[in-house]
Motif scaffolding. Structure first.
Motif, PDB file in Angstrom:
ATOM      1  N   LEU A 135      49.307  39.494  39.855  1.00  0.00           N
ATOM      2  CA  LEU A 135      48.954  40.415  39.195  1.00  0.00           C
ATOM      3  C   LEU A 135      47.328  41.078  39.753  1.00  0.00           C
ATOM      4  O   LEU A 135      47.607  42.405  39.880  1.00  0.00           O
ATOM      5  CB  LEU A 135      49.946  41.135  38.345  1.00  0.00           C
ATOM      6  N   LEU A 136      46.523  40.624  39.046  1.00  0.00           N
ATOM      7  CA  LEU A 136      44.990  41.236  39.233  1.00  0.00           C
ATOM      8  C   LEU A 136      45.232  41.182  40.561  1.00  0.00           C
ATOM      9  O   LEU A 136      44.408  42.294  40.814  1.00  0.00           O
ATOM     10  CB  LEU A 136      44.426  39.860  38.415  1.00  0.00           C
ATOM     11  N   ARG A 137      45.456  40.016  41.445  1.00  0.00           N
ATOM     12  CA  ARG A 137      44.567  39.342  42.593  1.00  0.00           C
ATOM     13  C   ARG A 137      45.764  40.808  43.544  1.00  0.00           C
ATOM     14  O   ARG A 137      44.775  41.720  44.862  1.00  0.00           O
ATOM     15  CB  ARG A 137      45.330  38.208  43.027  1.00  0.00           C
ATOM     16  N   ASP A 138      46.043  41.450  43.478  1.00  0.00           N
ATOM     17  CA  ASP A 138      47.209  42.162  43.863  1.00  0.00           C
ATOM     18  C   ASP A 138      47.352  43.304  43.611  1.00  0.00           C
ATOM     19  O   ASP A 138      46.667  44.902  44.248  1.00  0.00           O
ATOM     20  CB  ASP A 138      49.009  42.285  43.565  1.00  0.00           C
ATOM     21  N   THR A 139      46.538  43.550  42.213  1.00  0.00           N
ATOM     22  CA  THR A 139      45.451  44.750  42.164  1.00  0.00           C
ATOM     23  C   THR A 139      44.403  45.372  42.360  1.00  0.00           C
ATOM     24  O   THR A 139      44.010  46.007  43.327  1.00  0.00           O
ATOM     25  CB  THR A 139      45.223  45.103  40.185  1.00  0.00           C
ATOM     26  N   VAL A 140      43.095  44.184  43.026  1.00  0.00           N
ATOM     27  CA  VAL A 140      42.504  44.409  43.594  1.00  0.00           C
ATOM     28  C   VAL A 140      42.200  44.656  44.891  1.00  0.00           C
ATOM     29  O   VAL A 140      41.885  45.519  45.567  1.00  0.00           O
ATOM     30  CB  VAL A 140      41.494  42.801  43.589  1.00  0.00           C
ATOM     31  N   HIS A 143      43.169  48.079  46.009  1.00  0.00           N
ATOM     32  CA  HIS A 143      42.326  48.935  44.878  1.00  0.00           C
ATOM     33  C   HIS A 143      40.885  49.026  46.736  1.00  0.00           C
ATOM     34  O   HIS A 143      40.243  49.471  45.939  1.00  0.00           O
ATOM     35  CB  HIS A 143      41.360  48.238  43.527  1.00  0.00           C
ATOM     36  N   GLY A 144      41.316  48.152  47.216  1.00  0.00           N
ATOM     37  CA  GLY A 144      40.985  48.352  48.394  1.00  0.00           C
ATOM     38  C   GLY A 144      39.219  46.689  48.824  1.00  0.00           C
ATOM     39  O   GLY A 144      38.918  47.394  50.078  1.00  0.00           O
ATOM     40  N   SER A 145      39.895  45.581  47.687  1.00  0.00           N
ATOM     41  CA  SER A 145      38.771  44.933  48.365  1.00  0.00           C
ATOM     42  C   SER A 145      38.661  44.253  49.491  1.00  0.00           C
ATOM     43  O   SER A 145      39.678  44.312  50.340  1.00  0.00           O
ATOM     44  CB  SER A 145      39.543  43.900  47.151  1.00  0.00           C
ATOM     45  N   CYS A 146      37.787  44.099  50.038  1.00  0.00           N
ATOM     46  CA  CYS A 146      37.789  43.148  51.834  1.00  0.00           C
ATOM     47  C   CYS A 146      37.966  41.679  51.507  1.00  0.00           C
ATOM     48  O   CYS A 146      37.776  41.606  52.552  1.00  0.00           O
ATOM     49  CB  CYS A 146      36.807  43.827  52.560  1.00  0.00           C
ATOM     50  N   ASP A 147      37.805  41.473  50.092  1.00  0.00           N
ATOM     51  CA  ASP A 147      37.853  40.120  50.291  1.00  0.00           C
ATOM     52  C   ASP A 147      38.272  39.702  48.322  1.00  0.00           C
ATOM     53  O   ASP A 147      37.419  39.614  47.375  1.00  0.00           O
ATOM     54  CB  ASP A 147      35.764  39.249  50.403  1.00  0.00           C
ATOM     55  N   VAL A 148      39.556  39.701  48.924  1.00  0.00           N
ATOM     56  CA  VAL A 148      40.195  39.064  47.485  1.00  0.00           C
ATOM     57  C   VAL A 148      39.508  37.785  46.741  1.00  0.00           C
ATOM     58  O   VAL A 148      39.535  37.734  45.333  1.00  0.00           O
ATOM     59  CB  VAL A 148      41.658  39.114  47.483  1.00  0.00           C
ATOM     60  N   ASP A 149      39.551  36.600  47.651  1.00  0.00           N
ATOM     61  CA  ASP A 149      39.197  35.735  47.011  1.00  0.00           C
ATOM     62  C   ASP A 149      37.661  35.768  46.336  1.00  0.00           C
ATOM     63  O   ASP A 149      37.582  34.938  45.200  1.00  0.00           O
ATOM     64  CB  ASP A 149      38.575  34.685  48.055  1.00  0.00           C
ATOM     65  N   ARG A 150      36.849  37.517  46.611  1.00  0.00           N
ATOM     66  CA  ARG A 150      35.503  37.266  45.459  1.00  0.00           C
ATOM     67  C   ARG A 150      35.734  37.805  44.086  1.00  0.00           C
ATOM     68  O   ARG A 150      35.509  37.798  43.772  1.00  0.00           O
ATOM     69  CB  ARG A 150      34.619  37.415  47.091  1.00  0.00           C
ATOM     70  N   ASP A 151      36.374  38.758  44.971  1.00  0.00           N
ATOM     71  CA  ASP A 151      36.646  40.110  43.623  1.00  0.00           C
ATOM     72  C   ASP A 151      37.410  40.629  42.596  1.00  0.00           C
ATOM     73  O   ASP A 151      37.434  40.168  41.424  1.00  0.00           O
ATOM     74  CB  ASP A 151      37.022  41.734  44.237  1.00  0.00           C
ATOM     75  N   TYR A 152      38.497  39.424  43.014  1.00  0.00           N
ATOM     76  CA  TYR A 152      39.147  38.786  41.650  1.00  0.00           C
ATOM     77  C   TYR A 152      38.560  38.146  40.037  1.00  0.00           C
ATOM     78  O   TYR A 152      38.812  38.433  39.727  1.00  0.00           O
ATOM     79  CB  TYR A 152      40.204  38.171  42.305  1.00  0.00           C
ATOM     80  N   PRO A 153      38.385  37.253  40.677  1.00  0.00           N
ATOM     81  CA  PRO A 153      37.230  36.001  40.691  1.00  0.00           C
ATOM     82  C   PRO A 153      36.166  37.003  39.179  1.00  0.00           C
ATOM     83  O   PRO A 153      36.051  36.959  37.756  1.00  0.00           O
ATOM     84  CB  PRO A 153      36.696  34.965  40.518  1.00  0.00           C
ATOM     85  N   MET A 154      35.731  38.322  40.022  1.00  0.00           N
ATOM     86  CA  MET A 154      34.443  39.152  39.156  1.00  0.00           C
ATOM     87  C   MET A 154      35.355  40.114  38.509  1.00  0.00           C
ATOM     88  O   MET A 154      35.589  40.349  37.164  1.00  0.00           O
ATOM     89  CB  MET A 154      33.814  39.704  40.291  1.00  0.00           C
TER      90      MET A 154
END
Length: 230
Positions: A135-140, A143-154
């Motif tokens: 759910l959080l990864r989908d939210t990221v 939201h427009g993330s170009c790199d979910v693997d980087r932005d989800y952990p943040m």
């Protein structure tokens, strides 16, 4: 009396597991982790104590799974609340408010959860945690993330840090202050999501102590033949 079918047995096992998860979050939220025993959880769930070890390798793993269930279902409820929104910024605001809301509404439970993550056993992935992460990864992503693997952990780190700061004994930070900082990072307007002290239509603020809607514990359907007249 004919034996129950495999599907009914599976449903009974699933509901027993649900009752254990619900009992764990209720009791830890009421008493704290150390004051809650496996026997207490089994009694609250109406289950044999041995059933806990069948599903979970110990109390800490059970409680961690139970809290992750509460978190992922709370987040899911917030994201799907009416009026539904496909706007990525609104969904990010709702996600942030859902997690901070747990720190506000379930302080004992969430404090014990954060402490448990720092225990020697540490963080252990489980099905409930994976659903929360999805759910959080989908939210990221929305939201427009170009790199979910980087932005989800943040995002996860920011939310965990905010929960820790809100619940720190002796020096807690106000949830609205923490919310403002995270909203600023994601460039969200204050009136997005659920601003503090805003009533939620169909939401959970008036029922913070009633967690039953997050756990499917209704009696299992009976195993009846397809046609009893034959």
């Amino acid at each position: 009396m004919s034996p129950r079918s495999a599907s009914v047995n599976e449903e009974l096992r699933r509901r027993s597991q649900e009752r254990l998860l619900q009992a764990a979050v209720e009791l830890v939220g009421e008493r704290g982790y150390d004051a809650t025993t496996l026997g207490d959880i089994a009694d609250r769930a109406g289950a044999a104590r041995g059933l806990i070890s069948y599903y979970f390798p110990g109390k800490r793993r059970l409680v961690q799974s139970a809290v992750h269930r509460l978190m992922h279902r709370t987040l899911e409820e917030a994201l799907e609340r009416e009026p539904r929104s496909g706007d990525g910024r609104e969904r990010m605001a709702r996600a942030i408010d859902a997690v901070l809301g747990l720190a506000r509404d379930q302080p004992v439970l969430m404090r014990q959860h954060m402490a448990g993550l720092l225990h020697a056993e540490g963080f252990v992935p489980c099905p409930e945690q994976r659903r929360l992460a999805e759910l959080l990864r989908d939210t990221v992503a929305r939201h427009g993330s170009c790199d979910v693997d980087r932005d989800y952990p943040m995002l996860r780190a920011l939310l965990m840090g905010a929960v820790y700061a809100a619940l720190m004994p002796g020096a807690p930070m106000p949830v609205p202050v923490l919310r403002a900082e995270i909203f600023a990072r994601y460039r969200l307007e204050w009136d997005m999501g659920v601003p503090p002290d805003t009533p939620v239509s169909g939401g959970s603020r008036g029922t913070a102590t009633d967690l039953s809607r997050f756990f499917a514990t209704a009696p299992a359907p009976e195993d009846r033949p397809e046609d009893q007249s034959k």
